[in-house]
Design a protein around this motif. Structure first.
Motif, PDB file in Angstrom:
ATOM      1  N   GLY A 176       0.818  -1.217   0.000  1.00 40.97           N
ATOM      2  CA  GLY A 176       0.000   0.000   0.000  1.00 40.97           C
ATOM      3  C   GLY A 176       0.845   1.258   0.000  1.00 40.97           C
ATOM      4  O   GLY A 176       2.073   1.206  -0.169  1.00 40.97           O
ATOM      5  N   ASP A 177       0.170   2.388   0.214  1.00 46.27           N
ATOM      6  CA  ASP A 177       0.861   3.678   0.122  1.00 46.27           C
ATOM      7  C   ASP A 177       1.890   3.880   1.225  1.00 46.27           C
ATOM      8  O   ASP A 177       2.906   4.537   1.031  1.00 46.27           O
ATOM      9  CB  ASP A 177      -0.158   4.831   0.182  1.00 46.27           C
ATOM     10  N   GLU A 178       1.596   3.301   2.403  1.00 49.64           N
ATOM     11  CA  GLU A 178       2.523   3.539   3.524  1.00 49.64           C
ATOM     12  C   GLU A 178       3.849   2.812   3.348  1.00 49.64           C
ATOM     13  O   GLU A 178       4.787   3.044   4.098  1.00 49.64           O
ATOM     14  CB  GLU A 178       1.869   3.192   4.875  1.00 49.64           C
ATOM     15  N   GLY A 179       3.905   1.895   2.348  1.00 47.84           N
ATOM     16  CA  GLY A 179       5.167   1.228   2.035  1.00 47.84           C
ATOM     17  C   GLY A 179       5.596   0.252   3.113  1.00 47.84           C
ATOM     18  O   GLY A 179       4.772  -0.286   3.855  1.00 47.84           O
ATOM     19  N   GLY A 180       6.900   0.035   3.210  1.00 46.81           N
ATOM     20  CA  GLY A 180       7.411  -0.913   4.198  1.00 46.81           C
ATOM     21  C   GLY A 180       8.778  -1.443   3.796  1.00 46.81           C
ATOM     22  O   GLY A 180       9.402  -0.936   2.860  1.00 46.81           O
ATOM     23  N   ASN A 181       9.206  -2.475   4.504  1.00 48.53           N
ATOM     24  CA  ASN A 181      10.547  -3.026   4.286  1.00 48.53           C
ATOM     25  C   ASN A 181      10.486  -4.384   3.591  1.00 48.53           C
ATOM     26  O   ASN A 181       9.713  -5.252   3.970  1.00 48.53           O
ATOM     27  CB  ASN A 181      11.267  -3.189   5.621  1.00 48.53           C
ATOM     28  N   ILE A 182      11.355  -4.535   2.594  1.00 46.73           N
ATOM     29  CA  ILE A 182      11.372  -5.772   1.809  1.00 46.73           C
ATOM     30  C   ILE A 182      12.717  -6.483   1.974  1.00 46.73           C
ATOM     31  O   ILE A 182      13.758  -5.837   1.993  1.00 46.73           O
ATOM     32  CB  ILE A 182      11.145  -5.466   0.311  1.00 46.73           C
ATOM     33  N   VAL A 183      12.674  -7.806   2.114  1.00 50.75           N
ATOM     34  CA  VAL A 183      13.904  -8.595   1.987  1.00 50.75           C
ATOM     35  C   VAL A 183      13.796  -9.443   0.725  1.00 50.75           C
ATOM     36  O   VAL A 183      12.731  -9.936   0.390  1.00 50.75           O
ATOM     37  CB  VAL A 183      14.159  -9.500   3.220  1.00 50.75           C
ATOM     38  N   ILE A 184      14.924  -9.569   0.020  1.00 54.49           N
ATOM     39  CA  ILE A 184      14.940 -10.308  -1.245  1.00 54.49           C
ATOM     40  C   ILE A 184      15.785 -11.571  -1.109  1.00 54.49           C
ATOM     41  O   ILE A 184      16.884 -11.541  -0.545  1.00 54.49           O
ATOM     42  CB  ILE A 184      15.510  -9.429  -2.388  1.00 54.49           C
ATOM     43  N   ASN A 201       8.426   5.141  -0.010  1.00 54.98           N
ATOM     44  CA  ASN A 201       8.336   4.632   1.362  1.00 54.98           C
ATOM     45  C   ASN A 201       8.783   3.177   1.493  1.00 54.98           C
ATOM     46  O   ASN A 201       8.775   2.614   2.579  1.00 54.98           O
ATOM     47  CB  ASN A 201       6.894   4.739   1.877  1.00 54.98           C
ATOM     48  N   ILE A 202       9.125   2.594   0.344  1.00 52.73           N
ATOM     49  CA  ILE A 202       9.568   1.205   0.402  1.00 52.73           C
ATOM     50  C   ILE A 202      11.086   1.152   0.504  1.00 52.73           C
ATOM     51  O   ILE A 202      11.800   1.859  -0.203  1.00 52.73           O
ATOM     52  CB  ILE A 202       9.100   0.422  -0.847  1.00 52.73           C
ATOM     53  N   GLU A 203      11.553   0.296   1.408  1.00 46.59           N
ATOM     54  CA  GLU A 203      12.999   0.165   1.575  1.00 46.59           C
ATOM     55  C   GLU A 203      13.400  -1.305   1.428  1.00 46.59           C
ATOM     56  O   GLU A 203      12.693  -2.202   1.892  1.00 46.59           O
ATOM     57  CB  GLU A 203      13.404   0.666   2.964  1.00 46.59           C
ATOM     58  N   ILE A 204      14.533  -1.548   0.739  1.00 43.52           N
ATOM     59  CA  ILE A 204      15.067  -2.908   0.647  1.00 43.52           C
ATOM     60  C   ILE A 204      16.034  -3.106   1.812  1.00 43.52           C
ATOM     61  O   ILE A 204      17.058  -2.437   1.898  1.00 43.52           O
ATOM     62  CB  ILE A 204      15.815  -3.129  -0.688  1.00 43.52           C
ATOM     63  N   LEU A 205      15.698  -4.014   2.710  1.00 42.71           N
ATOM     64  CA  LEU A 205      16.561  -4.253   3.874  1.00 42.71           C
ATOM     65  C   LEU A 205      17.783  -5.084   3.493  1.00 42.71           C
ATOM     66  O   LEU A 205      18.883  -4.841   3.966  1.00 42.71           O
ATOM     67  CB  LEU A 205      15.770  -4.991   4.965  1.00 42.71           C
ATOM     68  N   ALA A 206      17.564  -6.097   2.662  1.00 40.35           N
ATOM     69  CA  ALA A 206      18.673  -6.979   2.296  1.00 40.35           C
ATOM     70  C   ALA A 206      18.340  -7.719   1.007  1.00 40.35           C
ATOM     71  O   ALA A 206      17.171  -7.912   0.686  1.00 40.35           O
ATOM     72  CB  ALA A 206      18.934  -7.985   3.407  1.00 40.35           C
ATOM     73  N   ASP A 207      19.397  -8.105   0.276  1.00 39.11           N
ATOM     74  CA  ASP A 207      19.232  -8.836  -0.979  1.00 39.11           C
ATOM     75  C   ASP A 207      20.375  -9.836  -1.076  1.00 39.11           C
ATOM     76  O   ASP A 207      21.509  -9.460  -1.349  1.00 39.11           O
ATOM     77  CB  ASP A 207      19.273  -7.841  -2.156  1.00 39.11           C
ATOM     78  N   GLN A 208      20.084 -11.110  -0.775  1.00 38.93           N
ATOM     79  CA  GLN A 208      21.158 -12.110  -0.795  1.00 38.93           C
ATOM     80  C   GLN A 208      20.767 -13.278  -1.690  1.00 38.93           C
ATOM     81  O   GLN A 208      19.605 -13.644  -1.781  1.00 38.93           O
ATOM     82  CB  GLN A 208      21.427 -12.603   0.626  1.00 38.93           C
ATOM     83  N   PRO A 209      21.764 -13.868  -2.379  1.00 36.48           N
ATOM     84  CA  PRO A 209      21.457 -14.959  -3.307  1.00 36.48           C
ATOM     85  C   PRO A 209      21.364 -16.311  -2.617  1.00 36.48           C
ATOM     86  O   PRO A 209      22.190 -16.639  -1.776  1.00 36.48           O
ATOM     87  CB  PRO A 209      22.654 -14.947  -4.259  1.00 36.48           C
ATOM     88  N   ALA A 210      20.354 -17.087  -2.968  1.00 40.37           N
ATOM     89  CA  ALA A 210      20.234 -18.460  -2.460  1.00 40.37           C
ATOM     90  C   ALA A 210      20.475 -19.459  -3.584  1.00 40.37           C
ATOM     91  O   ALA A 210      20.230 -20.655  -3.419  1.00 40.37           O
ATOM     92  CB  ALA A 210      18.874 -18.677  -1.835  1.00 40.37           C
TER      93      ALA A 210
END
Lengths: 326, 353
Positions: free
Chosen positions: B191-199, B225-234
């Motif tokens: 939504g509009d308020e966004g949030g934190n994403i991990v990838i 408002n969206i922030e990427i907290l972390a992006d690590q490969p699996a």
């Protein structure tokens, strides 16, 4: 005691317990930088995460101490995993599936052992185990592909099988396998013979050790442990595919070597390997918790492996020197 | 002497036993998976007669196929589940449109595929579909195809950049577009308020991982408002994805508002870690391919949607494109396999892999 003697002692302590000291340093640094590292939950997480690779490492340490190598364990993990999960998923036959998986692993190990033991007995061509188990790795990987037809097997239902990957169970299995193997390698004649075979096979044979039989048993243990790891791994993730073991053999072997077991054979042991497994597990977890980028992460892991081996080599050299002086 | 004989016998017995043990296990172990994979198996069985009939036809020169268009199809990874689905669709298309489709398993080897193509050209085919393995080894194959003068297309994965201009048409997915779908799902969920994403990403440096992430990021970027907290490969591995998710939970805890796992297998790993932490269903997970786990999760209402990557569509588009080329009609240099947002409303009847 002279000044020089004291200095020697400090160096010796540093070299002997280098890995434990390094582990402590990592723990202190990471605990300061991130608050969630030294929590019960994270410690249990780490132990659960390392359990499958740890069990594999335990199996392969017996092989390495005997001066051999087993690269086929990754495919054994895959194969036992897909055998087990196919029975659980399609026939709801958990016990049968798990037993068959373990038998498959032991069978692959025995086949490795039978080939290698017979080659070694002829003109002592010991290094061949590396390439033979590499061939076995490829063959078993293909067998797993044929068996599954490449299908990804997802388990949704809770069953007896899913019990082995949940809560403390993987950790308990890891501890149990450690205790059993430590007993076998330290307290039985068979265990002692593994060290003799690893340090001097010809001498071992002349002193009446049945090298051929024991080599076969050692590889069977390795295959069996890999199968246990396969069951734990598939239970933990609740799925199996024809690629699930890929690359795990080097993680396991790296843990063994980082722990201080020499690839040349005759030296090392179970507890050292457990330490190696924990160091590698804590390191991976710490790097992820610190949210370090992928490529530096891979580089740090590589450097640590090299440093650990160097440390072990220096420690051995230093001890040999000290012994000569005394 | 006697001792030697007995040890030889023992040795042989032990070897035989070991072999039997493995063989026995595989024999009896084959039952459950085989049962379930009957569908895939039947696809392959139908593939083989097609191959052998190709040889027969060339020697006998039978008249019954004279009116048919002959299409030769070589696939580097014919046994992959995705390809089994695709082949099934292509054969159905061929039957419906009176096309003689000859299929060969490239066995992940460019040399094998090159030999197969040379044979097909010698025998005389009207069109060739080339499903390559790794990028670099495609160069001699594309060069030969170009010189042969037979109309051809490349299917599923791009060929090496140096020979890409020689390819009349490439049929494949637009991974960037699929990443955008996942991005839109994430925008909707947050939504509009966004949030934190991990990838949880795929193997670093691969086209699929790079393009998918790029598409995802482009869409996510529209909400500041969206922030990427972390992006690590699996590395497309379920167990690695699970470990990474566990550590994400440890590090970020309830700061995580959404998880993006690039493929279905890694989504399974993330789901398993979330479930153990009692968070599966609490924290939304988005994905960008059409694996069976994701389809099931959408059907159960555990996931909102994913990007369509349909093996059947890809197979049909390949057949359409090669027929257009054979008939001298115009084709795009990149025939993009259509993707769309999959939700609970439109997954009915779709096949995962």
């Amino acid at each position: 005691m002279t000044e020089k003697g004291k200095k020697l002692d400090i160096v010796q302590v540093l070299l002997n317990y280098g890995l434990i000291i390094a582990l402590c340093i990592i723990i202190v640094i990471v605990s300061i930088s991130t608050e969630n590292f030294l929590t019960v939950r994270n410690i249990i997480n780490i132990l659960r995460q390392v359990a499958p690779t740890g069990i594999m490492a335990l199996g392969v340490v017996a092989v390495i101490v005997a001066g051999h190598m087993d690269l086929s364990i990754s495919s054994t993990v895959t194969m036992s995993g897909v055998v087990c999960v196919s029975y659980v998923k399609y026939l709801q036959a958990d016990v049968k599936g798990i037993c068959l998986a373990l038998l498959t692993g032991a069978g692959i190990g025995l086949l490795n052992g039978a080939i290698i033991a017979n080659i070694t007995s002829k003109k002592g061509r010991k290094g061949e185990s590396f390439i033979i188990t590499y061939g076995m790795q490829a063959a078993i990987a293909a067998a797993a592909l044929l068996y599954t037809n490449g299908i990804y097997m997802n388990l949704q239902e809770k069953s007896l099988h899913s019990f082995f990957g949940k809560g403390y169970v993987p950790i308990i299995i890891f501890v149990l396998t450690t205790v059993i193997l430590e007993y076998v390698m330290k307290c039985t004649p068979f265990g002692q013979s593994i060290y003799y075979i690893g340090s001097n096979e010809a001498a071992a044979r002349m002193s009446g050790i049945n090298v051929k039989r024991n080599t076969m048993i050692i590889f069977t243990i390795s295959g069996f442990f890999a199968a246990v790891a396969g069951v734990v791994l598939t239970s933990r993730v609740g799925a199996a595919s024809s690629t699930s073991g890929n690359g795990l053999e080097l993680d396991a072997i790296a843990a063994v070597v980082v722990g201080g077991t020499a690839l040349s054979g005759g030296k090392g042991g179970v507890m050292k390997t457990v330490l190696g497994v924990i160091v590698m597990g804590v390191l991976s977890n710490a790097l992820r918790l610190l949210n370090i980028d992928t490529y530096p992460q891979m580089m740090i892991r590589g450097v640590i492996i090299i440093l650990a081996v160097l440390l072990d080599v220096f420690a051995t050299q230093f001890k040999a020197k000290g012994g000569a002086k005394a | 002497m006697r001792k030697r004989t007995s040890s030889t016998v023992k040795k042989m017995i032990s070897m035989i036993l070991a072999v039997l043990m493995i063989a026995g296990l595989m024999g009896c172990g084959a039952s459950p998976a085989t049962q379930q994979n009957a569908e895939e198996a039947s696809t392959q069985e139908t593939a083989e007669p097609a191959e052998s009939s190709a040889v027969e036809e060339s020697t006998a020169g039978s008249e019954e196929t004279s009116g048919q268009t002959k299409i030769f199809f070589t696939n580097a990874i014919l046994t992959a589940p995705y390809c089994a689905l695709q082949l099934d669709a292509m054969q159905q298309y061929a039957t419906a449109n009176n096309i003689d489709l000859q299929v060969a398993d490239g066995k992940e080897d460019a040399q094998t595929q090159l030999d197969q193509i040379k044979n097909a050209v010698t025998q005389g085919v009207d069109g060739i579909i080339y499903f390559p393995g790794d990028e670099a080894s495609t160069i001699p194959v594309v060069r030969y195809l170009d010189e042969s003068g037979v109309p051809f297309i490349v299917l599923n994965s791009k060929v090496d950049e140096s020979v890409r201009d020689l390819v009349p048409s490439y049929v494949g997915s637009d991974y960037e577009e699929m990443g955008k779908m996942a991005g839109e799902l994430a925008l909707d969920a947050l939504g509009d308020e966004g949030g934190n994403i991990v990838i949880i990403n795929g193997l670093s440096g691969t086209e699929v991982a790079n393009s998918t992430t790029k598409g995802f990021m482009d869409v996510i970027g529209t909400n500041s408002n969206i922030e990427i907290l972390a992006d690590q490969p699996a590395d497309w591995d379920t167990a690695k994805a699970m470990t990474i998710m566990e550590d994400y939970i440890t590090t970020f805890g309830d700061k995580i508002d959404l998880v993006f796992a690039v493929d279905s297998g890694m989504t399974k790993g993330a789901a398993q870690a979330l479930e153990n932490a009692g968070l599966w269903g609490e924290i939304p997970v988005v994905c960008s391919d059409q694996g069976q786990f994701v389809l099931d999760a959408i059907a159960n209402g555990e996931m909102k949607g994913t990007a369509k990557q349909d093996a059947v569509d890809e197979g049909n588009l390949a057949m359409e494109t090669i027929m257009k080329l054979v008939n001298g009609e115009a084709v795009e240099t990149w025939e993009i396999v259509p993707t769309e947002m999959l939700t609970v409303d439109n997954i009915e009847g779709l096949k995962g892999y």
